[in-house]
Design a protein around this motif. Structure first.
Motif, PDB file in Angstrom:
ATOM      1  N   PRO A 134       0.842  -1.173   0.153  1.00 27.67           N
ATOM      2  CA  PRO A 134      -0.006  -0.123  -0.061  1.00 27.67           C
ATOM      3  C   PRO A 134       0.973   1.344   0.007  1.00 27.67           C
ATOM      4  CG  PRO A 134      -0.642  -1.425   1.569  1.00 27.67           C
ATOM      5  CD  PRO A 134       0.513  -2.083   1.343  1.00 27.67           C
ATOM      6  N   LEU A 135       1.809   1.333   0.664  1.00 28.60           N
ATOM      7  CA  LEU A 135       2.519   2.569   1.121  1.00 28.60           C
ATOM      8  C   LEU A 135       4.033   2.418   0.118  1.00 28.60           C
ATOM      9  CD1 LEU A 135       2.384   4.020   4.563  1.00 28.60           C
ATOM     10  CD2 LEU A 135       1.654   5.169   2.566  1.00 28.60           C
ATOM     11  N   VAL A 136       4.252   3.525  -0.583  1.00 29.72           N
ATOM     12  CA  VAL A 136       5.602   3.639  -1.074  1.00 29.72           C
ATOM     13  C   VAL A 136       6.408   4.505  -0.323  1.00 29.72           C
ATOM     14  CG1 VAL A 136       6.625   3.842  -3.473  1.00 29.72           C
ATOM     15  CG2 VAL A 136       4.720   2.778  -3.380  1.00 29.72           C
ATOM     16  N   TRP A 137       7.610   4.162  -0.123  1.00 27.55           N
ATOM     17  CA  TRP A 137       8.329   5.187   0.722  1.00 27.55           C
ATOM     18  C   TRP A 137       8.786   6.316   0.064  1.00 27.55           C
ATOM     19  CZ3 TRP A 137       6.396   3.622   4.948  1.00 27.55           C
ATOM     20  CH2 TRP A 137       6.135   2.294   5.255  1.00 27.55           C
ATOM     21  N   ALA A 138       7.997   7.111  -0.611  1.00 28.69           N
ATOM     22  CA  ALA A 138       8.301   8.367  -1.541  1.00 28.69           C
ATOM     23  C   ALA A 138       7.961   9.793  -0.915  1.00 28.69           C
ATOM     24  CB  ALA A 138       7.768   8.272  -2.805  1.00 28.69           C
ATOM     25  N   GLY A 139       7.479   9.706   0.244  1.00 31.46           N
ATOM     26  CA  GLY A 139       7.048  10.817   0.951  1.00 31.46           C
ATOM     27  C   GLY A 139       7.269  11.152   2.398  1.00 31.46           C
ATOM     28  N   GLN A 140       7.910  12.378   2.728  1.00 28.33           N
ATOM     29  CA  GLN A 140       8.554  12.251   4.059  1.00 28.33           C
ATOM     30  C   GLN A 140       7.563  11.932   5.392  1.00 28.33           C
ATOM     31  OE1 GLN A 140      11.044  15.351   5.574  1.00 28.33           O
ATOM     32  NE2 GLN A 140       9.211  16.242   6.812  1.00 28.33           N
ATOM     33  N   THR A 141       6.228  12.065   5.026  1.00 26.76           N
ATOM     34  CA  THR A 141       4.970  11.699   5.994  1.00 26.76           C
ATOM     35  C   THR A 141       5.298  10.204   6.032  1.00 26.76           C
ATOM     36  OG1 THR A 141       3.894  13.595   5.835  1.00 26.76           O
ATOM     37  CG2 THR A 141       2.846  11.845   6.954  1.00 26.76           C
ATOM     38  N   ALA A 142       5.287   9.486   5.104  1.00 27.18           N
ATOM     39  CA  ALA A 142       5.092   8.152   4.864  1.00 27.18           C
ATOM     40  C   ALA A 142       6.427   7.395   5.714  1.00 27.18           C
ATOM     41  CB  ALA A 142       5.235   7.528   3.536  1.00 27.18           C
ATOM     42  N   LEU A 143       7.507   8.082   5.738  1.00 26.95           N
ATOM     43  CA  LEU A 143       8.768   7.549   6.499  1.00 26.95           C
ATOM     44  C   LEU A 143       8.495   7.484   7.999  1.00 26.95           C
ATOM     45  CD1 LEU A 143      11.668   9.395   4.581  1.00 26.95           C
ATOM     46  CD2 LEU A 143      10.480   6.900   4.286  1.00 26.95           C
ATOM     47  N   LYS A 144       7.482   8.099   8.702  1.00 32.79           N
ATOM     48  CA  LYS A 144       6.904   7.775  10.041  1.00 32.79           C
ATOM     49  C   LYS A 144       6.631   6.389  10.329  1.00 32.79           C
ATOM     50  CE  LYS A 144       3.122   9.519  13.089  1.00 32.79           C
ATOM     51  NZ  LYS A 144       4.062   9.800  14.380  1.00 32.79           N
ATOM     52  N   PHE A 145       6.211   5.763   9.293  1.00 31.17           N
ATOM     53  CA  PHE A 145       5.685   4.473   9.374  1.00 31.17           C
ATOM     54  C   PHE A 145       6.897   3.345   8.862  1.00 31.17           C
ATOM     55  CE2 PHE A 145       2.211   7.406   8.806  1.00 31.17           C
ATOM     56  CZ  PHE A 145       1.794   7.113  10.214  1.00 31.17           C
ATOM     57  N   TYR A 146       7.926   3.727   8.267  1.00 26.15           N
ATOM     58  CA  TYR A 146       8.790   2.756   7.648  1.00 26.15           C
ATOM     59  C   TYR A 146       9.256   1.828   8.628  1.00 26.15           C
ATOM     60  CZ  TYR A 146      12.975   1.431   4.925  1.00 26.15           C
ATOM     61  OH  TYR A 146      13.827   0.986   4.141  1.00 26.15           O
ATOM     62  N   VAL A 208      -1.377  11.980   0.049  1.00 21.31           N
ATOM     63  CA  VAL A 208      -0.422  12.394  -0.764  1.00 21.31           C
ATOM     64  C   VAL A 208       0.091  11.779  -1.784  1.00 21.31           C
ATOM     65  CG1 VAL A 208       0.251  14.475   0.510  1.00 21.31           C
ATOM     66  CG2 VAL A 208       1.429  12.153   0.799  1.00 21.31           C
ATOM     67  N   GLN A 209       0.119  10.229  -1.386  1.00 22.52           N
ATOM     68  CA  GLN A 209       0.668   9.206  -2.306  1.00 22.52           C
ATOM     69  C   GLN A 209      -0.655   8.978  -3.548  1.00 22.52           C
ATOM     70  OE1 GLN A 209       2.523   5.536  -0.690  1.00 22.52           O
ATOM     71  NE2 GLN A 209       1.301   4.375  -2.191  1.00 22.52           N
ATOM     72  N   ARG A 210      -1.657   9.009  -3.051  1.00 26.32           N
ATOM     73  CA  ARG A 210      -2.976   8.938  -3.985  1.00 26.32           C
ATOM     74  C   ARG A 210      -2.954   9.952  -5.003  1.00 26.32           C
ATOM     75  NH1 ARG A 210      -7.629  11.156  -4.598  1.00 26.32           N
ATOM     76  NH2 ARG A 210      -7.618  12.134  -2.540  1.00 26.32           N
ATOM     77  N   LEU A 211      -2.594  11.185  -4.512  1.00 19.11           N
ATOM     78  CA  LEU A 211      -2.675  12.488  -5.316  1.00 19.11           C
ATOM     79  C   LEU A 211      -1.283  12.354  -6.242  1.00 19.11           C
ATOM     80  CD1 LEU A 211      -3.200  15.318  -2.878  1.00 19.11           C
ATOM     81  CD2 LEU A 211      -4.905  14.573  -4.794  1.00 19.11           C
ATOM     82  N   ALA A 212      -0.106  11.924  -5.896  1.00 19.82           N
ATOM     83  CA  ALA A 212       0.846  11.743  -6.591  1.00 19.82           C
ATOM     84  C   ALA A 212       0.579  10.683  -7.723  1.00 19.82           C
ATOM     85  CB  ALA A 212       2.155  11.153  -5.847  1.00 19.82           C
ATOM     86  N   LEU A 213      -0.069   9.438  -7.355  1.00 18.67           N
ATOM     87  CA  LEU A 213      -0.329   8.453  -8.210  1.00 18.67           C
ATOM     88  C   LEU A 213      -1.173   8.993  -9.417  1.00 18.67           C
ATOM     89  CD1 LEU A 213      -0.565   5.509  -5.863  1.00 18.67           C
ATOM     90  CD2 LEU A 213       1.204   5.617  -7.595  1.00 18.67           C
ATOM     91  N   ALA A 214      -2.058   9.827  -9.101  1.00 21.50           N
ATOM     92  CA  ALA A 214      -2.884  10.438 -10.081  1.00 21.50           C
ATOM     93  C   ALA A 214      -2.332  11.235 -11.181  1.00 21.50           C
ATOM     94  CB  ALA A 214      -4.017  11.158  -9.201  1.00 21.50           C
ATOM     95  N   LEU A 219       6.746   7.297  -9.326  1.00 26.43           N
ATOM     96  CA  LEU A 219       6.985   7.911  -7.795  1.00 26.43           C
ATOM     97  C   LEU A 219       8.551   7.777  -7.804  1.00 26.43           C
ATOM     98  CD1 LEU A 219       4.331   6.077  -5.550  1.00 26.43           C
ATOM     99  CD2 LEU A 219       4.237   8.472  -6.555  1.00 26.43           C
ATOM    100  N   LYS A 220       9.059   8.547  -6.958  1.00 24.42           N
ATOM    101  CA  LYS A 220      10.593   8.686  -6.709  1.00 24.42           C
ATOM    102  C   LYS A 220      10.765   8.140  -4.988  1.00 24.42           C
ATOM    103  CE  LYS A 220      14.714  11.300  -6.669  1.00 24.42           C
ATOM    104  NZ  LYS A 220      15.399  12.615  -6.623  1.00 24.42           N
ATOM    105  N   PRO A 221      10.829   6.682  -4.993  1.00 28.43           N
ATOM    106  CA  PRO A 221      11.101   6.341  -3.447  1.00 28.43           C
ATOM    107  C   PRO A 221      12.225   6.913  -2.832  1.00 28.43           C
ATOM    108  CG  PRO A 221      10.466   4.523  -5.007  1.00 28.43           C
ATOM    109  CD  PRO A 221      10.780   5.704  -5.955  1.00 28.43           C
ATOM    110  N   VAL A 222      12.460   7.215  -1.660  1.00 29.20           N
ATOM    111  CA  VAL A 222      13.530   7.240  -0.938  1.00 29.20           C
ATOM    112  C   VAL A 222      14.391   6.258  -0.885  1.00 29.20           C
ATOM    113  CG1 VAL A 222      14.402   8.348   1.367  1.00 29.20           C
ATOM    114  CG2 VAL A 222      12.149   9.348   0.545  1.00 29.20           C
ATOM    115  N   PRO A 223      15.830   6.383  -0.897  1.00 24.66           N
ATOM    116  CA  PRO A 223      16.662   5.291  -0.684  1.00 24.66           C
ATOM    117  C   PRO A 223      16.210   4.451   0.579  1.00 24.66           C
ATOM    118  CG  PRO A 223      17.749   6.946  -1.600  1.00 24.66           C
ATOM    119  CD  PRO A 223      16.426   7.582  -1.465  1.00 24.66           C
ATOM    120  N   ALA A 224      16.654   3.320   0.673  1.00 27.95           N
ATOM    121  CA  ALA A 224      16.338   2.426   1.992  1.00 27.95           C
ATOM    122  C   ALA A 224      17.217   3.105   3.243  1.00 27.95           C
ATOM    123  CB  ALA A 224      16.777   0.961   1.933  1.00 27.95           C
ATOM    124  N   GLU A 225      18.570   3.577   2.986  1.00 32.20           N
ATOM    125  CA  GLU A 225      19.282   3.802   4.207  1.00 32.20           C
ATOM    126  C   GLU A 225      18.720   5.347   4.436  1.00 32.20           C
ATOM    127  OE1 GLU A 225      23.878   5.019   5.231  1.00 32.20           O
ATOM    128  OE2 GLU A 225      23.601   3.765   3.165  1.00 32.20           O
TER     129      GLU A 225
END
Length: 262
Positions: A134-146, A208-214, A219-225
């Motif tokens: 569901p979540l792609v790690w492409a937004g800063q807010t999403a990284l709260k849930f990494y 914001v992920q849904r808006l970006a996908l639209a 998407l540009k994911p943040v590198p894992a590290e």
């Protein structure tokens, strides 16, 4: 869509109970505030969704909304205190059936889940309907849930028995957020404030992920590290930020919807 729990069980009688303690009153206020703000933000769905929290000082009782009341109608005193057998030990009414079978079993099977918020909030639920993560790690807010999410792939209809409640509880494992495919989300936390904070920011991350996908652009994911480092930065102050977030919610409601305190 919502279901009554069924034949009411005999009311349990608690003797020498501390259900009137200040900590319990505060938990009622905090949870009622979450209901009211969730309603304002459109994170609810009719009378079908549920937020619950363990009663402070107890490992066998939890607070939950009564069947038939919308989030916008919840007050501190309207919340029910239930045990894990379906008995309502304080309050008028009964929990909605899926609320009892999901939340009762989850709290019982996962003691770390002192608060459990289950919603069909639109953006998170939309992502739960898609194939893949569901979540792609492409937004800063999403990284709260990494590293904190899990996906329950096995939608099994309504949770109307203990077996389905146990299955959902087991699907959580060590995660704090479960994307329930074809259904919605469950967020758990050690406090009401932390569950609220996660619920709010999860929906924002999904929006914001849904808006970006639209845009139909990749998407540009943040590198894992970097994702892990950012997550660690966020988590360092998360509990205090969550506390202050809920305090702000209560100040707003005290001015504009003070009846939530009733």
């Amino acid at each position: 869509m919502a279901h009554a729990l069924g034949t009411p069980r005999a009311a349990a009688i608690l003797r020498n109970s501390d259900l009137d303690a200040d900590a319990v009153r505060q938990a009622r206020i905090d949870l009622a505030a979450c209901f009211r703000m969730a309603a304002r933000l459109g994170l609810h769905e009719g009378i079908c969704n549920h937020l619950s929290a363990m009663v402070p000082g107890r490992d066998d009782l939890f607070l939950v909304n009564p069947y038939g009341w919308a989030f916008a109608e919840v007050t501190a005193s309207r919340l029910l205190v239930c045990d894990f057998h379906g008995n309502v030990v304080a309050g008028e009414g009964e929990p909605e059936a899926t609320a009892f079978y999901i939340h009762g079993r989850l709290h019982m099977k996962n003691p770390r889940a002192r608060a459990a918020f289950h919603t069909h909030m639109p953006n998170a639920t939309a992502l739960s309907m898609l194939e893949g993560p569901p979540l792609v790690w492409a937004g800063q807010t999403a990284l709260k849930f990494y590293g904190r999410t899990v996906v329950d792939e096995d939608y099994n209809g309504l949770a109307l028995d203990e077996a389905e409640g146990d299955r959902i509880a087991a699907s959580m494992g060590d995660a704090d957020i479960v994307f329930m495919k074809n259904h919605g989300v469950m967020v758990v936390g050690p406090t009401i404030a932390e569950a609220w904070d996660d619920l709010y920011y999860l929906e924002r991350a999904c929006e914001v992920q849904r808006l970006a996908l639209a845009t139909n652009r990749p998407l540009k994911p943040v590198p894992a590290e970097l994702a892990q480092r950012t997550y660690d930065q966020m988590r360092a102050g998360d509990s205090e930020s969550a506390r202050l977030h809920l305090e702000s919610v209560k100040r707003i409601l005290a001015r504009e919807e003070p009846d939530y305190l009733d």
